[in-house]
Design an enzyme around this catalytic site. Structure first.
Site, PDB file in Angstrom:
ATOM      1  N   ARG A  85     -58.641 -12.871  62.842  1.00  0.00           N
ATOM      2  CA  ARG A  85     -59.620 -13.892  63.623  1.00  0.00           C
ATOM      3  C   ARG A  85     -60.843 -14.191  63.149  1.00  0.00           C
ATOM      4  O   ARG A  85     -61.400 -12.995  62.718  1.00  0.00           O
ATOM      5  CB  ARG A  85     -59.618 -13.553  65.171  1.00  0.00           C
ATOM      6  CG  ARG A  85     -60.542 -14.900  65.805  1.00  0.00           C
ATOM      7  CD  ARG A  85     -60.612 -14.308  67.658  1.00  0.00           C
ATOM      8  NE  ARG A  85     -61.851 -14.428  68.298  1.00  0.00           N
ATOM      9  CZ  ARG A  85     -63.239 -14.475  68.820  1.00  0.00           C
ATOM     10  NH1 ARG A  85     -63.694 -12.976  68.976  1.00  0.00           N
ATOM     11  NH2 ARG A  85     -63.833 -15.002  68.970  1.00  0.00           N
ATOM     12  N   HIS A 129     -69.326 -18.870  66.022  1.00  0.00           N
ATOM     13  CA  HIS A 129     -69.617 -17.979  66.024  1.00  0.00           C
ATOM     14  C   HIS A 129     -70.877 -18.282  66.432  1.00  0.00           C
ATOM     15  O   HIS A 129     -71.919 -17.142  65.685  1.00  0.00           O
ATOM     16  CB  HIS A 129     -69.065 -17.554  65.862  1.00  0.00           C
ATOM     17  CG  HIS A 129     -68.843 -15.539  66.534  1.00  0.00           C
ATOM     18  ND1 HIS A 129     -68.023 -15.053  66.711  1.00  0.00           N
ATOM     19  CD2 HIS A 129     -70.114 -15.272  67.092  1.00  0.00           C
ATOM     20  CE1 HIS A 129     -67.472 -14.146  67.250  1.00  0.00           C
ATOM     21  NE2 HIS A 129     -69.675 -13.439  67.016  1.00  0.00           N
ATOM     22  N   GLU A 174     -67.771 -16.912  72.872  1.00  0.00           N
ATOM     23  CA  GLU A 174     -68.292 -16.503  74.656  1.00  0.00           C
ATOM     24  C   GLU A 174     -69.726 -16.976  74.062  1.00  0.00           C
ATOM     25  O   GLU A 174     -71.039 -16.615  74.160  1.00  0.00           O
ATOM     26  CB  GLU A 174     -69.309 -14.913  73.704  1.00  0.00           C
ATOM     27  CG  GLU A 174     -68.259 -14.051  73.686  1.00  0.00           C
ATOM     28  CD  GLU A 174     -68.628 -12.972  72.973  1.00  0.00           C
ATOM     29  OE1 GLU A 174     -70.364 -12.930  73.056  1.00  0.00           O
ATOM     30  OE2 GLU A 174     -68.046 -11.795  73.229  1.00  0.00           O
ATOM     31  N   ASN A 303     -63.108 -11.763  76.211  1.00  0.00           N
ATOM     32  CA  ASN A 303     -63.986 -10.876  75.381  1.00  0.00           C
ATOM     33  C   ASN A 303     -63.658  -9.917  76.443  1.00  0.00           C
ATOM     34  O   ASN A 303     -65.365 -10.333  77.388  1.00  0.00           O
ATOM     35  CB  ASN A 303     -64.841 -11.297  74.387  1.00  0.00           C
ATOM     36  CG  ASN A 303     -64.212 -12.216  72.612  1.00  0.00           C
ATOM     37  OD1 ASN A 303     -63.466 -11.860  73.083  1.00  0.00           O
ATOM     38  ND2 ASN A 303     -65.246 -12.854  72.305  1.00  0.00           N
ATOM     39  N   TYR A 305     -66.531  -6.219  77.520  1.00  0.00           N
ATOM     40  CA  TYR A 305     -67.100  -4.869  76.845  1.00  0.00           C
ATOM     41  C   TYR A 305     -67.762  -3.979  78.095  1.00  0.00           C
ATOM     42  O   TYR A 305     -67.565  -3.003  77.923  1.00  0.00           O
ATOM     43  CB  TYR A 305     -68.257  -5.055  75.811  1.00  0.00           C
ATOM     44  CG  TYR A 305     -68.221  -5.875  74.422  1.00  0.00           C
ATOM     45  CD1 TYR A 305     -67.393  -4.901  73.526  1.00  0.00           C
ATOM     46  CD2 TYR A 305     -66.968  -7.350  74.093  1.00  0.00           C
ATOM     47  CE1 TYR A 305     -67.590  -5.642  72.055  1.00  0.00           C
ATOM     48  CE2 TYR A 305     -67.810  -7.595  73.430  1.00  0.00           C
ATOM     49  CZ  TYR A 305     -66.732  -7.102  72.533  1.00  0.00           C
ATOM     50  OH  TYR A 305     -66.876  -7.603  71.223  1.00  0.00           O
ATOM     51  N   GLU A 374     -61.503 -10.273  71.826  1.00  0.00           N
ATOM     52  CA  GLU A 374     -62.339  -8.763  70.717  1.00  0.00           C
ATOM     53  C   GLU A 374     -62.488  -8.063  72.313  1.00  0.00           C
ATOM     54  O   GLU A 374     -62.550  -8.038  73.657  1.00  0.00           O
ATOM     55  CB  GLU A 374     -63.907  -9.730  70.969  1.00  0.00           C
ATOM     56  CG  GLU A 374     -64.430 -10.490  69.912  1.00  0.00           C
ATOM     57  CD  GLU A 374     -65.552 -10.331  70.404  1.00  0.00           C
ATOM     58  OE1 GLU A 374     -66.498 -10.002  70.462  1.00  0.00           O
ATOM     59  OE2 GLU A 374     -65.890 -12.002  69.467  1.00  0.00           O
TER      60      GLU A 374
HETATM   61  O1  IFM Z   1     -70.413  -8.428  67.578  1.00  0.00           O
HETATM   62  C1  IFM Z   1     -70.311  -9.346  68.732  1.00  0.00           C
HETATM   63  C2  IFM Z   1     -69.812 -10.037  68.507  1.00  0.00           C
HETATM   64  O2  IFM Z   1     -69.934 -11.266  67.186  1.00  0.00           O
HETATM   65  C3  IFM Z   1     -69.153 -10.874  70.017  1.00  0.00           C
HETATM   66  N1  IFM Z   1     -68.744 -10.206  70.345  1.00  0.00           N
HETATM   67  C4  IFM Z   1     -69.394  -8.951  71.199  1.00  0.00           C
HETATM   68  C5  IFM Z   1     -69.481  -7.777  69.608  1.00  0.00           C
HETATM   69  C6  IFM Z   1     -69.861  -7.046  70.107  1.00  0.00           C
HETATM   70  O3  IFM Z   1     -71.565  -6.876  70.119  1.00  0.00           O
END
Ligand code: IFM
Length: 468
Positions: A85, A129, A174, A303, A305, A374
């Site tokens: 991707r 992005h 995002e 995504n 985190y 992600e």
């Molecule tokens: O690096 C970023 C990415 O561009 C978008 N999602 C989170 C990642 C880590 O912060």
């Protein structure tokens, strides 16, 4: 600190054809910021303002992927993951005239896509992005409705030029970041601190998504897979007190539901609109917008985190609605840590959070098939005396998250793929070159690439379609 949030040790196997992959983004890896007719983006401008990037670097060189793409394709082929991707740089593809593309930019992405396909890797492309052309920012950026139409023009032209070469298309990555992080919190380009502008930007990003879906569908080639990627950081209250429960509702509402609900239900969350209406009008939402935004998709990228634990602010807390906050309408809230193991960014490792998020979205919404577009972690990677990068913490992190998503599949979630962020170390926005997420180490001075231990570990996961 090393991750030890193990999710078990037993062997696991994924459904046949599971879509393993890795991901990158244009500004974070390409460098070559003024090559072959590329015009400046907001990130070219912002990263050169002293004090904006933690380590004083900028994306001028990044991982020099624009020049080293063939070597990177070879590395991807060696990794063996079926998907890669990446994003298209809008300012590399489009000049001022709507619909007219820069042929050299088109050629770059065509070459890249075709080389990937030739080596058995399926390209998955994201149209936006975050590298908005600076000239569009100068005309008002995402707070201006016209930008949604600019985006649709660009999406239509990019799809016409590349749709024969690429089957998987994502409109936005995002949308919270190019809206709230960029126009309210101020941490991302262009560094605005106006919550009203940010809420408008969010709507115009989503509208741009809807318009792009309409245009791309109208020109669809066979087998098009079209979607969006939304990040979700589930929110838990610090306690069961009514104030903390309300804090969790407000934070979760603005960072999660405010993006997911319009796309999957065609409506903003009513409670969040009711909260915010005391501070601003919503007359920027026009008839027909929500129908466009809520159109059916083929894929939903998620995504994730971290999960956020929040506590309501006391009497001396900052205002709920104020400049400089990520949590619009919840600017009073404190975000706390549980003291769990965390990556070098301080993000607590929470594979159960990923699992529960997937189950929640799949059960509580009428969603197309899910993809984790992600997932990854930043660590203070160093090259050892043996010339290798022994990133045991990243391996343990990925092991636990891959077990977490496996549990979600077992629970019935239609999850089609999992993409590691990131293929290679890159320019990590406001953290510059100081935060490394890659499976491949990049020496930014020499541009030498070194496969980290996690590269070999993930290659094995892909080869056996699971964990041994
Ligand atoms: O690096 C970023 C990415 O561009 C978008 N999602 C989170 C990642 C880590 O912060």
């Amino acid at each position: 600190m090393i991750s030890d949030r193990s999710m078990g040790t037993e062997p696991i196997t994924f459904p046949p054809g599971f879509g393993w992959g890795t991901a990158t983004a244009s500004y974070q890896i390409e460098g070559a910021v003024d090559a072959d007719g590329k015009v400046p983006s907001v990130w070219d401008t912002f990263s050169h303002i002293p004090g904006k990037i933690f380590d004083g670097t900028n994306g001028d060189r990044a991982a020099d992927h624009y020049n080293r793409w063939a070597e990177d394709v070879d590395l991807l082929a060696e990794l063996g993951a079926p998907f890669y991707r990446f994003s298209l740089a809008w300012p590399r593809l489009q000049f001022e005239s709507p619909g007219v593309l820069n042929q050299k930019g088109v050629d770059f992405y065509r070459r890249l896509a075709d080389a990937l396909v030739a080596k058995g890797v399926t390209p998955w492309v994201t149209l936006f992005h975050w590298d908005l052309p600076q000239w569009i920012e100068d005309e008002g950026g995402w707070p201006a409705r016209a930008t949604a139409y600019r985006f649709a023009d660009y999406a239509e032209a990019a799809y016409a030029a590349l749709g024969d070469h690429i089957k998987y298309w994502t409109t936005l990555n995002e949308p919270i970041n190019p809206s709230i992080t960029s126009y309210s919190q101020g941490e991302h380009a262009p560094g605005g601190q106006d919550p009203v502008a940010a809420i408008k930007a969010a709507h115009h990003l989503l509208l741009g998504h809807g318009l792009a879906v309409e245009r791309i569908r109208a020109a669809a080639k066979p087998n098009l897979e079209l979607g969006i990627t939304i990040n979700q950081g589930p929110v838990l209250p610090w306690s069961d007190s009514p104030a903390d429960l309300d804090a969790a509702r407000r934070v979760g509402g603005i960072i999660n539901r405010f993006y997911l609900d319009p796309v999957l239900t065609g409506q903003y969350p009513a409670d969040i609109i009711a909260d915010l209406q005391q501070y601003m009008s919503f007359d920027h939402i026009q008839d027909g917008d929500m129908e466009l935004i809520g159109q059916k998709l083929d894929a939903l990228g998620l995504n994730n985190y971290r999960r956020n634990i929040v506590r309501a602010g006391g009497p001396d807390a900052p205002a709920r609605f104020r400049p400089g906050t990520l949590y619009i309408g919840a600017g009073d809230v404190e975000v706390l840590k549980r003291g769990w193991p965390a990556s070098d960014r301080g993000w607590e490792i929470d594979p159960e959070g990923m699992r529960d998020l997937l189950i929640h979205v799949w059960r509580d919404y009428d969603s197309p098939p899910l993809w984790v577009t992600e997932s990854g972690s930043s660590w203070d990677d160093v090259v050892s005396p043996d010339g290798q990068v022994h990133d045991a913490a990243r391996v343990r992190y990925l092991d636990s998250y891959i077990r977490g998503i496996h549990q979600a599949i077992v629970a019935g979630v239609d999850l089609r793929g999992y993409f590691v962020w990131s293929t290679m170390d890159n320019f990590e926005w406001a953290f510059g070159e100081s935060s490394r997420f890659g499976l491949i180490y990049v020496d930014f001075e020499t541009q030498v690439r070194i496969r980290k231990d996690s590269f070999y570990w993930f290659k094995d996961v892909v080869a056996r379609n699971g964990i041994a």
